[in-house]
Design an enzyme around this catalytic site. Structure first.
Site, mmCIF file in Angstrom:
data_model
loop_
_atom_site.group_PDB
_atom_site.id
_atom_site.type_symbol
_atom_site.label_atom_id
_atom_site.label_comp_id
_atom_site.label_asym_id
_atom_site.label_seq_id
_atom_site.Cartn_x
_atom_site.Cartn_y
_atom_site.Cartn_z
ATOM 1 N N ASP A 66 0.859 -1.179 0.000
ATOM 2 C CA ASP A 66 0.000 0.000 0.000
ATOM 3 C C ASP A 66 0.895 1.229 0.000
ATOM 4 O O ASP A 66 2.021 1.185 0.494
ATOM 5 C CB ASP A 66 -0.905 0.007 1.241
ATOM 6 C CG ASP A 66 -2.147 0.866 1.034
ATOM 7 O OD1 ASP A 66 -3.251 0.284 0.962
ATOM 8 O OD2 ASP A 66 -2.017 2.107 0.934
ATOM 9 N N THR A 77 -11.919 2.284 -6.854
ATOM 10 C CA THR A 77 -12.263 3.003 -8.087
ATOM 11 C C THR A 77 -13.449 3.920 -7.764
ATOM 12 O O THR A 77 -14.573 3.641 -8.164
ATOM 13 C CB THR A 77 -12.649 2.040 -9.227
ATOM 14 O OG1 THR A 77 -13.632 1.106 -8.727
ATOM 15 C CG2 THR A 77 -11.457 1.270 -9.729
ATOM 16 N N PHE A 80 -32.352 -8.755 -0.598
ATOM 17 C CA PHE A 80 -32.239 -7.433 -1.234
ATOM 18 C C PHE A 80 -33.600 -6.868 -1.640
ATOM 19 O O PHE A 80 -33.711 -6.091 -2.573
ATOM 20 C CB PHE A 80 -31.253 -7.458 -2.409
ATOM 21 C CG PHE A 80 -29.848 -7.260 -1.920
ATOM 22 C CD1 PHE A 80 -29.209 -8.258 -1.206
ATOM 23 C CD2 PHE A 80 -29.189 -6.052 -2.099
ATOM 24 C CE1 PHE A 80 -27.944 -8.061 -0.682
ATOM 25 C CE2 PHE A 80 -27.923 -5.846 -1.578
ATOM 26 C CZ PHE A 80 -27.298 -6.852 -0.869
ATOM 27 N N GLY A 103 -36.727 0.536 2.895
ATOM 28 C CA GLY A 103 -36.191 1.438 3.916
ATOM 29 C C GLY A 103 -35.441 2.592 3.290
ATOM 30 O O GLY A 103 -35.764 3.042 2.180
ATOM 31 N N GLY A 135 -26.375 2.634 0.129
ATOM 32 C CA GLY A 135 -25.276 3.597 0.124
ATOM 33 C C GLY A 135 -23.986 2.817 0.087
ATOM 34 O O GLY A 135 -23.946 1.683 -0.388
ATOM 35 N N CYS A 161 -19.878 1.221 -2.968
ATOM 36 C CA CYS A 161 -20.009 0.332 -4.132
ATOM 37 C C CYS A 161 -21.255 0.613 -4.964
ATOM 38 O O CYS A 161 -21.148 1.159 -6.059
ATOM 39 C CB CYS A 161 -19.995 -1.113 -3.674
ATOM 40 S SG CYS A 161 -18.522 -1.514 -2.722
ATOM 41 N N LYS A 220 -24.439 0.742 6.512
ATOM 42 C CA LYS A 220 -25.199 -0.446 6.914
ATOM 43 C C LYS A 220 -24.591 -0.950 8.221
ATOM 44 O O LYS A 220 -23.472 -0.540 8.587
ATOM 45 C CB LYS A 220 -25.162 -1.521 5.835
ATOM 46 C CG LYS A 220 -23.786 -2.115 5.582
ATOM 47 C CD LYS A 220 -23.903 -3.272 4.610
ATOM 48 C CE LYS A 220 -22.594 -4.006 4.471
ATOM 49 N NZ LYS A 220 -22.656 -5.116 3.541
#
Ligand code: UGA
Length: 433
Positions: A12, A68, A235, A239, A243, A246, A309
């Protein structure tokens, strides 16, 4: 990879992160990962460095796992980090090497990266690029990595396929399906999957809007739809919507790429998926304002949750934090509490107030808003919140609370996509699913 038995060198550019990891600390919240890092370090098979020379020397297979994000000035993906990782590693490789992309990228990126690798690598390098998209979910990263639903290998040669099969053999041997395909298809699988998931969430949230206009109940609707095997219940949870780092940026980057390719119309519906998702945030603010008597200025709101989440401290494009910010902009005094994400949230929005505990967050709150469905919030009782000083007004933006229990305890209660209960009997008619 170290747990699977390989000798791994993690690279990194962030020295702080590398130091933390070498000290055995994971720089973000991910259940189970600290234990796996400790196990890997105890085996002596993993180290972290900022030294690209060491990395080029070390690996036969180089995984590119950088972010990305969305570009600042457009919907497209920012490929700076992928480009730079490939450039740094490829320019130091001698002999044979396989560069395997895991990052989520616009279709066609791998071909550009192969060209870049060719351009910058020494004359004796024989570099091939392959794509192996990552499907892990934050919060379940360890299990999703070691026991994925499927592996996708996007390859341009038998050699690359053979190498990838070898690398993943401990997982493949457990019976995990492997799909071998060309590189553009592998790139597309990932964005297509995330777009489908986002569409499914926005579909049920669009139904929530219709429910709000008709007095129907989206929780019951979702349960009934989900029992159809062809639809499935996963899924399909209504609600505050999606977010994170991704789904939102992936559907936008997909639209941008499709437009470049002249097939923008094919995924134009993703703009609507995005719009439905964002509307849930303003609708939540509407419900909070309604419970506050029509005006938010000076109103104290306890915002329960900041992460995008539960089981994550990630606040990138977090619906919860967006709602907190919108409330603040309307003059509300917002106190945010998240079991893991307070620090990250504070860095992003230092103007909001942050509490160290659920009790401290709800003390004197005029309205309590559940924005991220952590277990701690689901399990809190209306009585305990009142004891801590909350006024009995709850907005359940994740549709997870037992509204009957709240109404029975004398609370005013609103939830997205569900009719406002007028009485205890009314609340009881609607099963908590
Ligand atoms: C998502 C995908 O699920 C992974 O398969 C993928 O690998 C990952 O993106 C990625 O591209 O790296 P993640 O962003 O970790 O994973 O989180 P999800 O579990 O997909 O949840 C995304 C958002 O959707 C959350 O804000 C969640 O609250 C929301 N959601 C999820 C709903 O609103 N309703 C649902 O029914 C499910």
């Amino acid at each position: 990879m170290a747990i699977l038995g390989y000798d791994v060198l993690g690279v990194d550019v962030d020295e702080g992160k590398v130091r933390q990891l070498n000290d055995g600390a994971v720089p973000f919240f991910e259940p189970g990962l600290p234990e796996k890092l400790a196990e890997a370090q105890a085996s002596g098979r993993i180290r972290f460095t900022t030294d690209f020379d060491a990395a080029a020397e070390h690996g036969d297979v180089h995984f590119i796992c950088v972010g990305t994000p969305q570009k600042r000035d457009s919907y497209a993906a920012d490929l700076r980090f992928v480009d730079s990782a490939v450039r740094e590693i490829a320019s130091r490789i001698h002999g044979e090497a396989l560069i395997v992309g895991k990052s989520t990228v616009p279709v066609g990126t791998a071909a550009d990266l192969a060209e870049l690798a060719d351009e910058v690598s020494p004359a004796d390098a024989r570099i091939e690029v392959a794509w192996n998209p990552e499907f892990l979910r934050e919060g379940y990263a360890v299990d999703d990595t070691l026991h994925p639903d499927r592996l996708v290998f996007g390859v341009a040669s038998e050699r690359a396929e053979k190498l990838l099969r070898q690398v993943f053999s401990p997982i493949v041997d457990e019976g995990v399906p492997v799909l071998v395909t060309d590189i553009p298809t592998a790139e597309l699988v990932k964005v297509a999957a995330n777009s489908f998931l986002a569409t499914k969430i926005s579909y049920i949230n669009a139904m929530a809007e219709v429910c709000e206009a008709t007095g129907a109940d989206v929780d019951s609707l979702s349960a009934a739809l989900g029992l159809d095997d062809r639809i499935g219940s996963r899924f399909l949870k209504p609600g505050l919507g999606f977010g994170g780092g991704c789904l939102p940026k992936d559907i936008r980057a997909f639209r941008a790429r499709a437009e470049e390719l002249g097939v923008g119309d094919a995924v134009a519906f993703l703009a609507e998926v995005d719009a439905i998702n964002i509307r849930r945030r303003t609708r939540t603010v509407d419900l909070i304002r309604e419970l506050a008597g029509g005006d938010l200025s000076g109103v104290h709101v306890a915002a329960l949750g900041a992460a995008f989440k539960p089981n994550s401290d990630d606040v990138r494009d977090a619906p919860a934090l967006d709602v907190a910010r919108l409330l603040y902009l309307e003059g509300a005094r917002v106190t945010v509490y998240d079991p893991e994400a307070n620090e990250n949230a504070h860095r992003l929005y230092p103007d909001l107030d942050y509490a160290e505990s659920l009790d401290a967050a709800v003390a004197e709150a005029d309205v309590v808003a559940l924005l991220t469905e952590w277990d701690e919030f689901r399990e809190a009782s209306p009585a305990s919140l009142e004891e801590a000083g909350a006024h009995p007004r709850m907005v359940d933006a994740r549709d997870v609370l037992d509204q009957q229990a709240y109404v029975a305890a004398g609370w005013e209660f609103r939830a997205l996509g569900r009719p406002a209960p007028q009485s205890v009997d009314d609340a009881a008619r609607v099963p908590a699913l």
